[in-house]
Design an enzyme around this catalytic site. Structure first.
Site, PDB file in Angstrom:
ATOM      1  N   ASP A 134       0.811  -1.216   0.000  1.00 23.45           N
ATOM      2  CA  ASP A 134       0.000   0.000   0.000  1.00 23.45           C
ATOM      3  C   ASP A 134       0.849   1.273   0.000  1.00 23.45           C
ATOM      4  OD1 ASP A 134      -2.361  -1.540   0.083  1.00 23.45           O
ATOM      5  OD2 ASP A 134      -2.187  -1.725   2.259  1.00 23.45           O
ATOM      6  N   ARG A 135       2.035   1.182  -0.591  1.00 22.90           N
ATOM      7  CA  ARG A 135       2.955   2.329  -0.691  1.00 22.90           C
ATOM      8  C   ARG A 135       3.393   2.862   0.674  1.00 22.90           C
ATOM      9  NH1 ARG A 135       2.925   0.119  -4.974  1.00 22.90           N
ATOM     10  NH2 ARG A 135       2.984   1.146  -6.997  1.00 22.90           N
TER      11      ARG A 135
END
Length: 217
Positions: A195-196
């Protein structure tokens, strides 16, 4: 514009990253030791040329340029590469002796970034490395006036053959060629995560040693 010349759609071109957490409690006290750990892991993972690094420089007027070069040595004093002093990067560093390095180890979802000042190596150190290179690479260093315009490939090849005939065994070290050392003022270690929410740990040189900081992804 026909279909073959249209730019591909890039909006959905992405990968999911997931790696071991990079925590402050699990890294070395200094960045060079930590770099050695990660470099060995890149070697163990079979990455091709893990010593390939993007070198970014800028002219005195602030015009940036970047290219890939090979790391040829490192220790606590810095990271070493060799080049033609008359190349664009050589001219940039003569005017503005600062640089950034990036090791893009994508297959293991890692990057290492180095920033710092740049100094030339002593001639003796450059000469020792030059003499260790394959013969063809040494002739090539003489044949190529790096970053200069040449009229054709044939002209470049003819120059190589001329110099190989002149020095069939031991070409001397060119006076326009040698090594640089990037002396790090900061180093960042980046580990890709879901999710970065990537891990970014930065070592920053201070008067009393290295400070370790976490950066937002």
């Amino acid at each position: 514009m026909d279909a073959t010349s249209r730019p591909p759609s890039l909006a959905g071109l992405r990968r999911t990253y997931e790696g071991e957490p990079l925590l402050e409690t699990g890294v070395a006290a200094d960045p060079v030791t930590q770099f050695t750990r990660w470099f060995q892991e890149a070697l163990d993972a079979g990455l091709p040329e893990p010593n390939a690094m993007v070198l970014a420089t800028a002219s005195a007027g602030g015009r940036p340029s970047a290219r890939t070069v090979l790391l040829k040595g490192y220790d606590e004093s810095g990271f070493v590469f060799y080049t033609n002093f008359e190349s664009r990067k050589g001219r940039d560093l003569a005017e503005n002796p600062r640089a950034s390095l990036l090791f893009p180890w994508h297959p293991i979802r890692r990057q290492v970034r180095v920033e710092g000042s740049v100094v030339r190596l002593p001639h003796e150190e450059s000469a020792a490395y030059f003499d260790s290179r394959p013969y063809g690479s040494r002739i090539g260093a003489w044949a190529s006036r790096q970053s200069a315009v040449v009229r054709s490939r044939e002209e470049l090849d003819a120059r190589y053959e001329e110099l190989a005939a002149r020095w069939p065994e031991q070409p001397p070290v060119p006076d326009f060629w040698g090594g640089f050392r990037v002396v790090p003022s900061e180093m960042e270690f980046w580990q890709g995560q879901l999710d970065r929410m990537h891990d970014r740990l930065r070592y920053r040189r201070t008067p009393t040693g290295w400070a370790l900081e976490r950066l937002a992804p």
